[in-house]
Write an enzyme that holds these catalytic residues in place. Structure first.
Site, PDB file in Angstrom:
ATOM      1  N   ASP A 124       0.851  -1.186   0.000  1.00 56.62           N
ATOM      2  CA  ASP A 124       0.000   0.000   0.000  1.00 56.62           C
ATOM      3  C   ASP A 124       0.890   1.240   0.000  1.00 56.62           C
ATOM      4  O   ASP A 124       2.118   1.105  -0.036  1.00 56.62           O
ATOM      5  CB  ASP A 124      -0.970  -0.009   1.200  1.00 56.62           C
ATOM      6  CG  ASP A 124      -2.317   0.598   0.828  1.00 56.62           C
ATOM      7  OD1 ASP A 124      -2.334   1.761   0.385  1.00 56.62           O
ATOM      8  OD2 ASP A 124      -3.347  -0.098   0.946  1.00 56.62           O
TER       9      ASP A 124
ATOM     10  N   HIS B  12      -3.012   3.044  -4.717  1.00 55.84           N
ATOM     11  CA  HIS B  12      -2.369   2.623  -3.469  1.00 55.84           C
ATOM     12  C   HIS B  12      -0.965   2.071  -3.760  1.00 55.84           C
ATOM     13  O   HIS B  12      -0.568   1.027  -3.247  1.00 55.84           O
ATOM     14  CB  HIS B  12      -3.225   1.581  -2.749  1.00 55.84           C
ATOM     15  CG  HIS B  12      -4.444   2.174  -2.091  1.00 55.84           C
ATOM     16  ND1 HIS B  12      -4.360   3.066  -1.052  1.00 55.84           N
ATOM     17  CD2 HIS B  12      -5.768   2.014  -2.347  1.00 55.84           C
ATOM     18  CE1 HIS B  12      -5.588   3.434  -0.683  1.00 55.84           C
ATOM     19  NE2 HIS B  12      -6.459   2.809  -1.456  1.00 55.84           N
TER      20      HIS B  12
ATOM     21  N   GLU C 191      -9.931   2.642  -5.124  1.00 51.96           N
ATOM     22  CA  GLU C 191      -9.516   4.010  -4.831  1.00 51.96           C
ATOM     23  C   GLU C 191      -8.319   4.463  -5.672  1.00 51.96           C
ATOM     24  O   GLU C 191      -7.283   4.834  -5.129  1.00 51.96           O
ATOM     25  CB  GLU C 191      -9.177   4.139  -3.344  1.00 51.96           C
ATOM     26  CG  GLU C 191     -10.365   3.816  -2.462  1.00 51.96           C
ATOM     27  CD  GLU C 191     -10.067   3.933  -0.965  1.00 51.96           C
ATOM     28  OE1 GLU C 191     -10.919   4.484  -0.264  1.00 51.96           O
ATOM     29  OE2 GLU C 191      -9.003   3.473  -0.510  1.00 51.96           O
TER      30      GLU C 191
HETATM   31  C1  ACM Z   1     -10.937  -0.451   0.814  1.00 51.33           C
HETATM   32  O1  ACM Z   1     -11.408  -0.421   1.955  1.00 51.33           O
HETATM   33  N1  ACM Z   1     -10.347   0.603   0.283  1.00 51.33           N
HETATM   34  C2  ACM Z   1     -11.061  -1.624  -0.024  1.00 51.33           C
END
Ligand code: ACM
Ligand code: ZN
Length: 748
Positions: free
Chosen positions: A184, A255, A318
Site C-alpha cells: 500500500d 495505493h 480508490e
Molecule cells: C478499501 O477499503 N479501500 C477496499
C-alpha cells in the site's frame, strides 16, 4: 414416570452444557446417555502419520498445559481420541463422538481439522465440570466456500509470528481464507528478489500519523518492516497445515506510492516521491506503460511462486485518475484503444493483468471499483462499498466475496466510542455482524451461488500493535464465523454462548472486547409529544440496568430500569449493567436534548440513503445529537443530494436560535456542506431567509452550528444544506458523490 421426568431434566441440563460455548455452532448435536470422566492426559490415536494429530497434541500441551501423546494404539488407562478417515462422510464435514472414547471421523484431513476445533471448545467448556457428556455431533460447512479474514500489514507491520497467530484465530472458527494485504502507499511488505528497492526503500516511511486523521499530526519516526520470502514460505505452509488459503494482495493501479517511491519510473511523472506518512488516497498511481506491466508481471511471478492460491488479489480500489489525465502516454492509450475515459483505462489495466495471471492458471479478485469501465472477463469482485458492487457482479455471473463496510469492517467501533480505543469510525457491533446476511435479496436463485462467501477486513491505520488487532477481531470474528458456517440462532442465544465462549479466549490469553456487556440506548419514534421516549438494553435485556438522569454515576441504588421512559426536559442518561450487584459494563452516557423542535414532524425533500436513514426524517428531531465518531447511527446520510428539511413546530411560536450538526470525515468521503441556510414561515408556503453561512464558517464551527436569528414568530423552520455534489480531486473518492451527514435540528 418420575424417573423419566428426572431423566429428561438431566438430559436437557446436559444439552446445555455441551452446546453452551460452541462457535460456530454445529449443524446437529445429540446428547447421549452417559458421561466420560474428564482427563488432562490423552492419547491421540491415528493409524498413519497425521499433521492433525500433532496439531491437537501441541495445542493441548502448549495452550492447556496437558499431557497428550500421539500413538498408533490406545494405551490402557489413558483415554483415547481417535482421528479417522472415512470416505462415507461428505466433504467439509465431520462426525465427533464422545462415548467411552472420543472419535473424530471425516472424509479427509480438513474435516478432521474442523472436528478438532470443535473438540478443543468442548474440552475447554467441560474442564471444570469433571466429565464430558456422551454426544454425537454431525457437522458440515454450509454453502459459503469463502470464510475469510483480512489483515492490513502495510499501514502497520505485524511480525511473522503474529501473522501465524492470526492464522490460528482464523482456524479456530473453521474459516478457510486469509487475505493478506501486503502492499500500500505506506509500506511495501513482501520481499521481491528482482526488485530489492521495494523493501530497502518501499518498506520504510519516515513517520506515521498520530491519532485522528483530522489532527494531521506525525511522529517523524522511521517505521517499517517486511516479510522475507523465507518467512512467507513458512507462513504459507503454516496456513496450509491449518487448511487455510492465503490470498495475497498486490495493490494496483492505485495505493502504489511505496512502489513508486522505490522505482519512480513506474509513475506517470517519473518524479521521486516518498513512502507516505499520511493515511488516505494519493494521486501517484502506476502508469499503464509497458515497463510498468513488465514490473508487475515480474512481481506477480514471484508472488505466484510463493502463494499457491488459485486467486490473487490485485486491489483495484480508490485509484484517483488525476495523473492519468495529465499524462501524455495515458491519454494516447485511451485514444489508441478507443477507451471511453480514465475508467476505461483502469479497466484496460486490470484486464491486461488478468490476462497475464490467467495465462499462469490463476484468477484475479479485486475491490468493487474494478466494475467501473467494464469487468475483466474472469474476475471475482470483493464488494466493500456496500452490497451493490457484489450484486452487480453476481448479475454479470462473476464470483463475489462480500465485505460490506457496515458489517465487515472490523476497524470500526464495536462499542460506545468513549469506552473504546480510537477507531476509524462506524459502528459495527457484534450484534450487527451477527445480523449479516451475505446473500442480498436482490439476487435470483440462479445468481445467489455467485456469492462465494464473505470476510471481515482489518485496516490498521489506527491499530498499532498485535494486542489491539486481537481486540478489534474478538469477539466479532466469532459472530462472523457463525454467519459463514451457516447455522444461526437468535442473537440473544448467540450472545449467551459467546459469553461462555469467553473462557476459551481468556485461557488462550486473547485480548477481546467486552462491549457486548454495554448498555445501549435508543430513542423511540416521536409520537407528536414535545418529549423524548427512551429505552435501554443491556447484556440481559432490560434486567440488571440501573440509570441516573442527574449526571451522577449509576449504582445499584440508582433507578432500576424497567422499561421505556419519557423525558420532557434535557437530561443526561447514564446507565450501567450489573450482575448480582457487580458492575459488568462501563458506563453508558447519552445526552438528551429537548428543544421546541423535539418530537415534531419533519418533512424531507430528498431522502437519505437507506443504510444511513436512521428512523427516517424524524431522526432529526429525536432528541439525540449524533456522535461524529459513529456515523453509522443517529445520523442521516445523503449521497450527492442536499438536505432540505422542514420542521413543523405544530403552532406559531417565538424562535431565536437554530442548531444543526454536520460531520467532516473526508477520508470517509463525508464532506461539510457548501452552504447552510435557515428559512422560517408561519403558513408553510411563504418562507423568509433568516440565516445563511458558508462552508468555511461551518468548518470553523467544526460542523456544529448554533445559528442565532432575530427573535420572531414562526411555525415552520426549513434548514437547507448544500451537498458537495462531486468530491474534489485530491480527496478520497474524488469524482464520486460526496456524503452529507446531518443530525438533530434544535429550535429555541
Ligand atoms: C478499501 O477499503 N479501500 C477496499
Ligand atoms: Zn501515465
Amino acid at each position: 414416570m418420575l424417573r423419566y421426568l428426572f431423566l429428561l431434566f438431566a438430559l436437557s441440563g446436559q444439552v446445555l452444557s455441551a452446546q453452551n460455548a460452541l462457535i460456530p455452532q454445529p449443524k446437529s448435536l445429540k446428547i447421549n446417555n452417559g458421561t466420560l470422566p474428564f482427563s488432562k492426559q490423552w492419547t491421540i490415536v491415528v493409524d498413519q502419520k497425521s499433521k492433525e494429530a500433532v496439531y491437537l497434541k501441541d495445542f493441548l500441551n502448549e495452550k492447556f498445559k496437558w499431557k497428550t501423546n500421539v500413538a498408533k494404539q490406545a494405551i490402557t488407562g489413558i483415554p483415547a481420541i481417535y482421528l479417522k478417515l472415512n470416505k462415507n462422510i461428505p466433504e467439509n464435514a465431520y462426525k465427533l463422538t464422545i462415548a467411552k472414547t472420543i472419535s473424530i471421523e471425516a472424509r479427509n484431513e480438513k474435516g478432521v481439522f474442523f472436528g478438532i476445533q470443535t473438540l478443543i471448545q468442548l474440552l475447554n467448556e467441560n474442564d471444570d465440570k469433571g466429565k464430558l457428556p456422551f454426544l454425537t455431533i454431525d457437522d458440515q460447512a454450509g454453502d459459503f466456500s469463502w470464510r475469510g479474514m483480512h489483515l492490513d500489514c502495510s499501514r502497520h507491520f505485524f511480525s511473522a509470528d503474529f501473522v501465524k497467530k492470526y492464522i490460528d484465530f482464523i482456524a479456530m472458527y473453521k474459516m478457510n481464507s486469509f487475505h493478506w494485504h501486503l502492499t500500500d502507499d505506506q509500506g511495501w511488505r513482501i520481499e521481491i528478489k528482482k526488485y530489492p528497492k521495494l523493501t530497502s526503500v518501499g518498506a520504510w516511511r519516515s513517520g506515521s500519523m498520530i491519532g485522528a486523521y483530522s489532527n494531521q499530526e506525525f511522529d517523524n519516526k522511521k517505521y517499517g518492516g517486511y516479510y522475507t520470502q523465507k518467512e512467507i514460505k513458512e507462513i504459507v505452509q503454516y496456513a496450509k497445515d491449518r487448511h487455510i488459503t492465503i490470498v495475497p494482495e498486490i495493490e494496483m493501479p492505485g495505493h502504489a506510492v511505496a512502489a513508486i517511491a522505490s522505482y519512480p519510473e513506474l509513475g506517470c511523472s517519473g518524479k521521486q516521491i516518498d513512502v507516505e506518512k499520511k493515511w488516505g488516497v494519493f494521486e501517484d498511481v502506476f502508469c499503464p506503460k509497458d515497463e510498468t506491466f513488465t514490473f508487475l508481471e515480474n512481481v506477480l511471478t514471484e508472488v505466484m511462486d510463493l502463494f499457491p492460491s488459485k486467486i490473487i488479489h490485485i486491489g483495484g480500489d480508490e485509484c484517483p485518475k488525476e495523473s492519468w489525465k495529465k499524462c501524455a502516454h495515458c491519454q494516447d492509450l485511451i485514444k489508441k484503444y478507443n477507451l471511453k475515459d480514465e475508467h476505461g483505462l483502469q479497466s484496460y489495466f486490470i484486464q491486461r493483468i488478468e490476462k497475464f495471471l490467467n495465462s499462469k492458471g490463476r484468477n484475479i479478485i479485486g475491490w468493487d471499483e474494478i466494475l467501473e469501465g467494464g469487468l475483466a472477463p474472469n474476475a471475482a469482485v470483493m464488494s466493500w462499498r456496500g452490497f451493490e458492487g457484489g450484486i452487480e457482479a453476481a448479475k454479470q455471473h462473476h464470483p463475489v466475496v462480500m465485505t460490506p463496510g457496515d458489517y465487515c469492517y472490523f476497524d470500526h467501533y464495536q462499542g460506545n466510542p468513549i469506552n473504546e480505543p480510537f477507531a476509524f469510525g462506524g459502528n459495527t457491533t457484534v450484534e450487527k455482524v451477527y445480523s449479516f446476511n451475505p446473500i442480498p435479496k436482490e439476487l435470483t436463485i440462479e445468481e445467489k451461488p455467485y456469492i462465494l462467501g464473505a470476510q471481515a477486513n482489518l485496516w490498521t491505520e489506527y491499530i498499532l500493535d498485535s494486542k489491539h488487532v486481537e481486540y478489534m477481531v474478538f469477539p466479532r470474528i466469532a459472530a462472523l464465523s457463525e454467519v459463514l458456517w451457516g447455522k444461526k440462532s437468535s442473537y440473544d442465544e448467540f450472545q449467551k454462548r459467546l459469553f461462555n465462549h469467553f473462557s476459551l479466549l481468556d485461557r488462550l490469553g486473547i485480548n477481546y472486547s467486552k462491549a457486548i456487556y454495554e448498555v445501549v440506548g435508543k430513542s423511540q419514534l416521536p409520537n407528536g409529544k414535545n418529549a423524548v421516549t427512551y429505552s435501554l438494553k443491556g447484556f440481559d435485556g432490560a434486567n440488571g440496568i440501573y440509570y441516573t438522569l442527574d449526571g451522577t454515576l449509576p449504582s445499584v441504588h440508582s433507578t432500576p430500569y424497567t422499561g421505556t421512559f419519557t423525558l420532557d426536559k434535557s437530561a443526561t442518561v447514564q446507565a450501567i449493567y450489573f450482575e448480582q450487584g457487580k458492575e459488568k459494563s462501563k458506563v453508558f452516557t447519552q445526552d438528551i436534548f429537548v428543544s421546541k423542535a423535539t418530537g415534531k414532524k419533519v418533512n424531507l425533500e430528498f431522502q437519505p440513503k437507506e443504510k444511513y436513514s436512521g428512523m427516517g426524517a424524524q431522526t432529526l428531531t429525536d432528541g439525540i445529537v449524533g456522535d461524529p465518531a459513529k456515523f453509522g447511527t443517529d445520523w442521516l446520510g445523503f449521497s450527492g443530494d442536499n438536505l432540505v428539511a422542514t420542521v413543523d413546530l405544530g403552532q406559531i411560536m417565538t424562535i431565536a436560535q437554530v442548531k444543526i450538526n454536520f460531520i467532516k470525515s473526508n477520508e470517509n468521503w463525508i464532506h461539510l456542506p457548501q452552504k447552510v441556510s435557515v428559512w422560517v414561515s408561519k403558513d408553510g408556503t411563504n418562507f423568509n431567509l433568516v440565516q445563511e453561512v458558508n462552508q468555511s464558517y461551518v468548518a470553523k464551527q467544526l460542523g456544529k452550528l448554533n445559528l442565532q436569528i432575530k427573535p420572531q414568530e414562526a411555525r415552520y423552520v426549513k434548514v437547507m444544506a448544500e451537498n458537495t455534489t462531486k468530491i474534489p480531486s485530491g480527496f478520497a473518492g474524488a469524482g464520486y458523490p460526496a456524503w452529507l451527514f446531518v443530525d438533530e435540528i434544535q429550535v429555541d
